[in-house]
Scaffold this active site. Structure first.
Site, PDB file in Angstrom:
ATOM      1  N   ASP A   1     -50.535  34.199  65.689  1.00 35.34           N
ATOM      2  CA  ASP A   1     -49.403  35.128  65.648  1.00 35.34           C
ATOM      3  C   ASP A   1     -49.036  35.664  67.031  1.00 35.34           C
ATOM      4  O   ASP A   1     -49.847  35.673  67.957  1.00 35.34           O
ATOM      5  CB  ASP A   1     -49.761  36.338  64.777  1.00 35.34           C
ATOM      6  CG  ASP A   1     -49.866  35.991  63.303  1.00 35.34           C
ATOM      7  OD1 ASP A   1     -49.879  34.790  62.968  1.00 35.34           O
ATOM      8  OD2 ASP A   1     -49.945  36.925  62.492  1.00 35.34           O
ATOM      9  N   ASP A   2     -47.825  36.159  67.104  1.00 37.31           N
ATOM     10  CA  ASP A   2     -47.304  37.020  68.180  1.00 37.31           C
ATOM     11  C   ASP A   2     -46.833  36.279  69.429  1.00 37.31           C
ATOM     12  O   ASP A   2     -46.344  36.906  70.357  1.00 37.31           O
ATOM     13  CB  ASP A   2     -48.326  38.092  68.616  1.00 37.31           C
ATOM     14  CG  ASP A   2     -48.653  39.069  67.503  1.00 37.31           C
ATOM     15  OD1 ASP A   2     -48.105  38.923  66.404  1.00 37.31           O
ATOM     16  OD2 ASP A   2     -49.465  39.984  67.736  1.00 37.31           O
TER      17      ASP A   2
ATOM     18  N   HIS B   1     -41.751  42.661  66.159  1.00 31.55           N
ATOM     19  CA  HIS B   1     -43.007  43.155  65.627  1.00 31.55           C
ATOM     20  C   HIS B   1     -42.988  44.603  65.149  1.00 31.55           C
ATOM     21  O   HIS B   1     -43.949  45.360  65.364  1.00 31.55           O
ATOM     22  CB  HIS B   1     -44.132  42.972  66.653  1.00 31.55           C
ATOM     23  CG  HIS B   1     -45.483  42.696  66.038  1.00 31.55           C
ATOM     24  ND1 HIS B   1     -46.294  43.705  65.558  1.00 31.55           N
ATOM     25  CD2 HIS B   1     -46.143  41.566  65.804  1.00 31.55           C
ATOM     26  CE1 HIS B   1     -47.402  43.182  65.087  1.00 31.55           C
ATOM     27  NE2 HIS B   1     -47.332  41.881  65.203  1.00 31.55           N
TER      28      HIS B   1
ATOM     29  N   TYR C   1     -48.445  43.286  60.840  1.00 31.06           N
ATOM     30  CA  TYR C   1     -49.468  44.167  60.238  1.00 31.06           C
ATOM     31  C   TYR C   1     -49.706  43.858  58.762  1.00 31.06           C
ATOM     32  O   TYR C   1     -50.394  44.609  58.078  1.00 31.06           O
ATOM     33  CB  TYR C   1     -49.087  45.653  60.390  1.00 31.06           C
ATOM     34  CG  TYR C   1     -48.605  46.010  61.764  1.00 31.06           C
ATOM     35  CD1 TYR C   1     -49.510  46.228  62.800  1.00 31.06           C
ATOM     36  CD2 TYR C   1     -47.243  46.084  62.035  1.00 31.06           C
ATOM     37  CE1 TYR C   1     -49.063  46.525  64.073  1.00 31.06           C
ATOM     38  CE2 TYR C   1     -46.792  46.378  63.311  1.00 31.06           C
ATOM     39  CZ  TYR C   1     -47.712  46.599  64.329  1.00 31.06           C
ATOM     40  OH  TYR C   1     -47.254  46.885  65.597  1.00 31.06           O
TER      41      TYR C   1
ATOM     42  N   HIS D   1     -54.583  35.160  67.149  1.00 26.97           N
ATOM     43  CA  HIS D   1     -53.447  35.502  68.014  1.00 26.97           C
ATOM     44  C   HIS D   1     -53.513  34.670  69.296  1.00 26.97           C
ATOM     45  O   HIS D   1     -54.502  34.796  70.035  1.00 26.97           O
ATOM     46  CB  HIS D   1     -53.461  36.987  68.362  1.00 26.97           C
ATOM     47  CG  HIS D   1     -53.304  37.870  67.157  1.00 26.97           C
ATOM     48  ND1 HIS D   1     -54.361  38.205  66.356  1.00 26.97           N
ATOM     49  CD2 HIS D   1     -52.206  38.427  66.615  1.00 26.97           C
ATOM     50  CE1 HIS D   1     -53.923  38.964  65.364  1.00 26.97           C
ATOM     51  NE2 HIS D   1     -52.619  39.112  65.493  1.00 26.97           N
TER      52      HIS D   1
END
Ligand code: NI
Length: 284
Positions: free
Chosen positions: A94-95, A149, A186, A238
């Site tokens: 992710d991210d 995000h 989240y 991540h």
């Protein structure tokens, strides 16, 4: 120092699954480019045509400008993977994309491992189209992790729509791929997030193994936690943390020794389309 360093550090500070002060990110002023500006509260502008202004396609300086449709990657042929018969695990990152994503892709390629990347639209624009195109060309799957995000469940309906749709647009323009899975930042979802995901054709993919790699930047800890899988697990990682990327080769060797195959989410679920709006945690 490149501009993406700033949002990356901000993301690193909070982490994908972190419960801490998530609303701060929404209030934070845009750190990188005009493209990162928060939408207006009342009527977020989503281009009806699917085309974004030039500054949003290629960055404010125009150095990474590209034309939609130019150089689109071709995905490799689908693999025949039957996760009912063999031990599969879906690693998800992710991210990103960020500066450690390409080295991670090198590692995955060496191990013939496929994964799913839940990207942030803002990071895709800052990074340019090259990395996401490479993901597609090397058989990885792309998922929508919102534009910037926020905690989607704390946003208005219009902002939820904007966060997801804008990310859909930039990824499709960069790769030609229309994503079919999303992961709420989240893991925060509710009825409105579910409804909007369904409307945009996106299944909601959570996880059942959390490495907490955003908090504990220690290779051995990440490897140990990620190894707590069972067949059909979806693992949260991540690719914005170097410790995570460093952990991946060890993780791949360890799990491969246990007989695991590393698959995309679509492969995990047998290539059948996941149901838009529905939540998936693992394949049991
Ligand atoms: Ni995240």
């Amino acid at each position: 120092m490149r501009l993406w360093i700033v949002p990356m550090v901000l993301l690193a500070a909070a982490g994908c699954a972190s419960p801490i002060a998530p609303a701060d990110r929404e209030r934070r002023p845009a750190a990188s480019a005009p493209a990162a500006s928060a939408p207006a509260a009342s009527a977020p502008a989503v281009p009806a045509t699917g085309r974004l202004p030039a500054t949003e396609r290629g960055g404010a300086d125009g150095e990474r400008a590209y034309r939609p449709g130019e150089g689109l990657p071709a995905a490799p042929a689908a693999r025949r993977v039957n996760c009912r018969r063999i031990k599969c695990v879906a690693l998800t990152f992710d991210d990103g994309p960020g500066p450690y994503t390409r080295p991670l892709l090198d590692v995955l390629a060496r191990h013939r491992a496929r994964a799913t990347f839940f990207v942030l639209g803002r990071m895709v624009v800052d990074d340019g189209p090259g990395t996401v195109r490479r993901m597609v060309a090397e058989g990885h799957e792309l998922g929508n992790h919102s534009w910037s995000h926020p905690v989607l469940s704390e946003l208005s309906r219009a902002r939820i729509r904007w966060q997801l749709l804008r990310t859909q647009l930039v990824v499709e323009q960069a790769t030609g791929v229309r994503m079919t899975v999303m992961r709420p930042p989240y893991g925060a979802t509710d009825l409105r997030v579910t409804a909007e995901s369904r409307r945009q054709g996106l299944a909601q993919v959570l996880w059942n193994v959390d490495t907490l790699d955003w908090r504990d930047r220690k290779v051995s800890v990440v490897v140990r936690r990620a190894a707590r899988i069972r067949p059909g697990s979806i693992v949260l990682l991540h690719d914005i943390h170097p410790s995570t990327v460093t952990a991946v080769p060890r993780l791949l060797r360890r799990l491969a020794a246990r007989g695991y195959t590393f698959v995309t989410l679509s492969e995990l679920y047998g290539g059948r389309p996941l149901k838009p709006g529905r939540k998936y945690y693992n394949r049991g």
